[in-house]
Design a protein around this motif. Structure first.
Motif, PDB file in Angstrom:
ATOM      1  N   VAL A 121      53.127 -16.906  12.478  1.00 10.49           N
ATOM      2  CA  VAL A 121      53.229 -16.470  14.095  1.00 10.49           C
ATOM      3  C   VAL A 121      51.549 -16.190  14.537  1.00 10.49           C
ATOM      4  O   VAL A 121      51.602 -16.054  15.837  1.00 10.49           O
ATOM      5  CB  VAL A 121      53.584 -15.575  14.017  1.00 10.49           C
ATOM      6  CG1 VAL A 121      54.661 -15.852  13.605  1.00 10.49           C
ATOM      7  CG2 VAL A 121      53.152 -14.351  13.135  1.00 10.49           C
ATOM      8  N   THR A 122      50.080 -16.334  14.372  1.00 14.05           N
ATOM      9  CA  THR A 122      48.777 -16.475  14.841  1.00 14.05           C
ATOM     10  C   THR A 122      48.606 -17.411  15.059  1.00 14.05           C
ATOM     11  O   THR A 122      49.211 -18.783  15.285  1.00 14.05           O
ATOM     12  CB  THR A 122      47.882 -16.016  13.695  1.00 14.05           C
ATOM     13  OG1 THR A 122      47.912 -16.714  12.347  1.00 14.05           O
ATOM     14  CG2 THR A 122      48.565 -14.557  12.900  1.00 14.05           C
TER      15      THR A 122
ATOM     16  N   PHE B 144      61.791 -13.259  14.416  1.00 10.40           N
ATOM     17  CA  PHE B 144      61.402 -13.866  13.317  1.00 10.40           C
ATOM     18  C   PHE B 144      61.872 -13.821  12.432  1.00 10.40           C
ATOM     19  O   PHE B 144      62.046 -12.654  12.060  1.00 10.40           O
ATOM     20  CB  PHE B 144      60.076 -13.796  13.634  1.00 10.40           C
ATOM     21  CG  PHE B 144      59.355 -14.749  14.605  1.00 10.40           C
ATOM     22  CD1 PHE B 144      58.909 -15.579  14.761  1.00 10.40           C
ATOM     23  CD2 PHE B 144      59.166 -13.843  15.751  1.00 10.40           C
ATOM     24  CE1 PHE B 144      57.846 -16.635  15.401  1.00 10.40           C
ATOM     25  CE2 PHE B 144      57.922 -14.042  16.847  1.00 10.40           C
ATOM     26  CZ  PHE B 144      57.892 -15.388  16.238  1.00 10.40           C
TER      27      PHE B 144
ATOM     28  N   GLU C   8      54.444  -9.093   8.715  1.00 12.54           N
ATOM     29  CA  GLU C   8      53.781 -10.527   9.418  1.00 12.54           C
ATOM     30  C   GLU C   8      54.262 -11.656   8.695  1.00 12.54           C
ATOM     31  O   GLU C   8      54.764 -12.404   9.030  1.00 12.54           O
ATOM     32  CB  GLU C   8      53.388 -10.018  10.262  1.00 12.54           C
ATOM     33  CG  GLU C   8      53.779  -9.493  11.386  1.00 12.54           C
ATOM     34  CD  GLU C   8      52.507  -9.465  13.081  1.00 12.54           C
ATOM     35  OE1 GLU C   8      52.324 -10.096  12.376  1.00 12.54           O
ATOM     36  OE2 GLU C   8      52.779  -8.845  14.238  1.00 12.54           O
TER      37      GLU C   8
ATOM     38  N   GLN D 224      61.157  -9.007  15.955  1.00 12.94           N
ATOM     39  CA  GLN D 224      60.862  -9.852  17.324  1.00 12.94           C
ATOM     40  C   GLN D 224      59.545  -9.297  18.160  1.00 12.94           C
ATOM     41  O   GLN D 224      59.024  -7.838  17.951  1.00 12.94           O
ATOM     42  CB  GLN D 224      62.325  -8.549  18.353  1.00 12.94           C
ATOM     43  CG  GLN D 224      62.573  -9.298  19.675  1.00 12.94           C
ATOM     44  CD  GLN D 224      64.382  -8.973  19.976  1.00 12.94           C
ATOM     45  OE1 GLN D 224      64.294  -7.647  19.969  1.00 12.94           O
ATOM     46  NE2 GLN D 224      64.425  -9.843  20.838  1.00 12.94           N
ATOM     47  N   ASP D 225      58.986 -10.322  18.513  1.00 12.82           N
ATOM     48  CA  ASP D 225      58.315 -10.303  19.245  1.00 12.82           C
ATOM     49  C   ASP D 225      58.266  -9.247  20.458  1.00 12.82           C
ATOM     50  O   ASP D 225      59.287  -9.649  21.387  1.00 12.82           O
ATOM     51  CB  ASP D 225      57.421 -11.840  19.935  1.00 12.82           C
ATOM     52  CG  ASP D 225      56.491 -11.860  20.977  1.00 12.82           C
ATOM     53  OD1 ASP D 225      55.849 -10.992  21.797  1.00 12.82           O
ATOM     54  OD2 ASP D 225      55.333 -12.619  20.804  1.00 12.82           O
ATOM     55  N   ASP D 226      57.164  -8.186  20.460  1.00 14.35           N
ATOM     56  CA  ASP D 226      57.567  -7.402  22.016  1.00 14.35           C
ATOM     57  C   ASP D 226      57.646  -8.590  23.317  1.00 14.35           C
ATOM     58  O   ASP D 226      58.656  -7.697  24.222  1.00 14.35           O
ATOM     59  CB  ASP D 226      56.503  -6.212  22.032  1.00 14.35           C
ATOM     60  CG  ASP D 226      56.519  -5.397  21.045  1.00 14.35           C
ATOM     61  OD1 ASP D 226      57.657  -5.036  20.509  1.00 14.35           O
ATOM     62  OD2 ASP D 226      55.880  -4.884  20.545  1.00 14.35           O
ATOM     63  N   GLU D 227      56.596  -9.148  23.468  1.00 16.30           N
ATOM     64  CA  GLU D 227      56.358  -9.633  25.018  1.00 16.30           C
ATOM     65  C   GLU D 227      57.626 -10.748  25.542  1.00 16.30           C
ATOM     66  O   GLU D 227      58.223 -11.093  26.499  1.00 16.30           O
ATOM     67  CB  GLU D 227      55.015 -10.091  24.788  1.00 16.30           C
ATOM     68  CG  GLU D 227      54.012  -9.276  24.971  1.00 16.30           C
ATOM     69  CD  GLU D 227      52.526  -9.940  24.553  1.00 16.30           C
ATOM     70  OE1 GLU D 227      52.389 -11.189  24.431  1.00 16.30           O
ATOM     71  OE2 GLU D 227      52.159  -8.979  24.923  1.00 16.30           O
ATOM     72  N   THR D 228      58.222 -11.643  24.147  1.00 17.47           N
ATOM     73  CA  THR D 228      58.922 -13.675  24.627  1.00 17.47           C
ATOM     74  C   THR D 228      60.575 -12.268  23.875  1.00 17.47           C
ATOM     75  O   THR D 228      61.358 -13.380  24.125  1.00 17.47           O
ATOM     76  CB  THR D 228      58.746 -13.923  23.632  1.00 17.47           C
ATOM     77  OG1 THR D 228      58.396 -14.270  22.330  1.00 17.47           O
ATOM     78  CG2 THR D 228      57.490 -14.249  24.211  1.00 17.47           C
ATOM     79  N   ASP D 229      60.677 -11.151  23.415  1.00 14.14           N
ATOM     80  CA  ASP D 229      61.436 -11.399  22.076  1.00 14.14           C
ATOM     81  C   ASP D 229      62.130 -11.817  21.223  1.00 14.14           C
ATOM     82  O   ASP D 229      63.692 -12.335  20.439  1.00 14.14           O
ATOM     83  CB  ASP D 229      62.457 -11.073  23.668  1.00 14.14           C
ATOM     84  CG  ASP D 229      63.240  -9.610  24.420  1.00 14.14           C
ATOM     85  OD1 ASP D 229      62.342  -9.488  23.990  1.00 14.14           O
ATOM     86  OD2 ASP D 229      63.416  -9.758  25.909  1.00 14.14           O
ATOM     87  N   GLU D 230      61.151 -13.015  22.044  1.00 18.30           N
ATOM     88  CA  GLU D 230      61.548 -14.075  20.143  1.00 18.30           C
ATOM     89  C   GLU D 230      61.634 -13.717  18.790  1.00 18.30           C
ATOM     90  O   GLU D 230      61.407 -12.400  18.149  1.00 18.30           O
ATOM     91  CB  GLU D 230      60.392 -15.195  20.389  1.00 18.30           C
ATOM     92  CG  GLU D 230      60.558 -16.273  19.371  1.00 18.30           C
ATOM     93  CD  GLU D 230      59.789 -17.585  18.600  1.00 18.30           C
ATOM     94  OE1 GLU D 230      60.144 -18.564  18.290  1.00 18.30           O
ATOM     95  OE2 GLU D 230      58.545 -16.898  19.815  1.00 18.30           O
TER      96      GLU D 230
END
Ligand code: SF4
Ligand code: SF4
Length: 159
Positions: free
Chosen positions: A158-159, A47, A142, A39-45
């Protein structure tokens, strides 16, 4: 006399009203929800990765510790009808999500086909690509992120 047309239970019974046996039978056994997610820390998205929980038998796509899974793997999530509104985190081919969103089971579903042969033919289970999470260092997870394309995984940068 005209015979009454038989409607299978998933057409007549909403997910939240199914019996435990009916509910369990909706799971197509793809194994995708047993893949690790990041989970992306900033967007909560969220993967998906192609890394499977170490308790998944990647050939049968069955959990090796199903009855005790939540004590064996604390992060394991048991799907229940009261979480229906949260099903968007599931893969888009997950039969619970599909049934909730479209009210139809896909034509490859074991309840319609009678076995998993059509799922296997279409590559819709994790059998052919799951990598045991324990064989990959967490710092490298990742690099295992995937995106779903028609129910099968493709590499995702994801980069
Ligand atoms: S993703 Fe859905 S259908 Fe597939 S194994 Fe998990 S709960 Fe069952
Ligand atoms: S414990 Fe079993 S059901 Fe839970 S994520 Fe692992 S393989 Fe899947």
């Amino acid at each position: 006399m005209i015979a009454k047309r038989y409607e299978p239970f998933w057409k007549t019974t909403p997910l939240e009203k199914m019996s435990p046996v009916e509910w369990e039978s909706i799971c197509d056994g793809c194994g995708k929800c047993c893949l690790q997610k990041l989970q992306d820390d900033e967007t909560d998205e969220v993967f998906y990765t192609d890394l499977s929980c170490h308790q998944l038998n990647a050939v049968s796509c069955q959990c090796k510790v199903y009855e005790t899974r939540q004590t064996e793997v604390p992060g394991c999530i048991t799907l229940t009808p009261d979480q229906i509104d949260e099903f968007q985190w599931l893969p888009d081919t997950c039969s619970y999500r599909v049934l909730h969103e479209t009210k139809e089971l896909p034509n490859w579903h074991p309840l319609l086909v009678g076995s998993d042969k059509e799922m296997l033919r279409q590559g819709l289970t994790v059998r052919h690509y799951a990598v045991n999470e324990q064989t990959v260092d967490e710092d490298d997870w990742e690099t295992h992120i995937i995106k779903w394309v028609h129910g099968t995984p493709e590499p995702y940068d994801v980069t």
